[in-house]
Design an enzyme around this catalytic site. Sequence first.
Site, short mmCIF file in Angstrom:
data_model
loop_
_atom_site.label_atom_id
_atom_site.label_comp_id
_atom_site.label_asym_id
_atom_site.label_seq_id
_atom_site.Cartn_x
_atom_site.Cartn_y
_atom_site.Cartn_z
N ASN A 9 28.21 31.99 49.23
CA ASN A 9 29.19 31.34 48.66
C ASN A 9 29.25 30.09 49.72
OD1 ASN A 9 31.37 29.86 47.83
ND2 ASN A 9 32.38 32.38 46.87
N ASP A 68 35.06 40.35 51.17
CA ASP A 68 35.30 40.56 49.96
C ASP A 68 36.67 40.18 49.27
OD1 ASP A 68 33.97 41.79 47.33
OD2 ASP A 68 35.45 43.35 47.37
N HIS A 181 45.08 33.96 51.96
CA HIS A 181 44.87 35.00 52.63
C HIS A 181 43.20 35.32 53.50
CE1 HIS A 181 42.41 32.76 49.42
NE2 HIS A 181 41.39 34.00 49.19
P1 IMP Z 1 33.31 38.39 45.80
O1 IMP Z 1 32.52 37.55 46.30
O2 IMP Z 1 33.20 39.63 45.72
O3 IMP Z 1 34.31 38.52 46.82
O4 IMP Z 1 34.69 37.21 44.35
C1 IMP Z 1 35.18 36.37 45.04
C2 IMP Z 1 36.21 35.99 43.34
O5 IMP Z 1 37.30 36.07 43.60
C3 IMP Z 1 35.23 34.56 44.02
O6 IMP Z 1 34.45 34.75 43.26
C4 IMP Z 1 37.11 33.94 43.12
O7 IMP Z 1 36.89 33.78 41.43
C5 IMP Z 1 38.06 35.07 43.78
N1 IMP Z 1 38.22 33.82 45.04
C6 IMP Z 1 38.53 34.67 46.43
N2 IMP Z 1 38.87 34.19 46.77
C7 IMP Z 1 39.45 32.69 46.26
C8 IMP Z 1 40.10 31.60 47.00
O8 IMP Z 1 39.92 31.23 48.04
N3 IMP Z 1 40.04 31.03 46.27
C9 IMP Z 1 39.97 30.94 44.01
N4 IMP Z 1 39.40 32.32 44.03
C10 IMP Z 1 38.85 33.31 45.31
#
Ligand code: IMP
Length: 200
Positions: A9, A68, A181
């Site tokens: 990401n 995460d 966060h």
């Molecule tokens: P991960 O890659 O499984 O940790 O997915 C995290 C998901 O949570 C992201 O794809 C976003 O949809 C949401 N998310 C996490 N951090 C943020 C942030 O800082 N802003 C907005 N959405 C977030």
Amino acid sequence: MELIVATRNAHKTREIEQILGSGCAIRDLTAYPEISEISESGTSFEENAKLKAIAVSRELPGLVVADDSGLEVDALEGAPGVHSARYAGENASDTERIAKLLRQLSKVNAKGDQRRARFRCVLAIARDGHVLATFEGVVGGKITEPPRGSHGFGYDPIFIPDGFEETFAELPEQVKNNISHRAKAIRKLQAKLPTLCGEG
Ligand code: IMP
């Protein structure tokens, strides 16, 4: 100092780079196409962060950090939570995820305090398949609609952090990256990095 961030990401990588500053060279998994997707089968942010950090640090030398994170909405009993990325299905866009969340909120007719929410981030740092430490950061706020702003990613256009009138997507990146966060978790990691680098 060099860190591998266990993500593809680009938004996360950029935020982590900005928060850590120039003292730290960051590479993410876009540099390692041979590393396959890690299934996020855990039931908590911590479990998923550890899963990702362990899997990647088994494949690559050095310190590996996995993030995460997600959004917890009170009126939805903490959803989308660990399912934030896949809330509207595997290949859905940010716009579709936001639309689903707003639909769910209108179903429960969430008003005032029920629109309270928080972003949570857990970072796990690992080396050679072993987790060295985890760090958590949380930022509270509320869900607004319609979505506003074009910065950031994910649910940023509907999240207003406490103490502000603007959404994360309207605030300048430097402001989000100071109070988010992710920023809080990274600062905790940063404080421990010199010790962690000395270990192992
Ligand atoms: P991960 O890659 O499984 O940790 O997915 C995290 C998901 O949570 C992201 O794809 C976003 O949809 C949401 N998310 C996490 N951090 C943020 C942030 O800082 N802003 C907005 N959405 C977030």
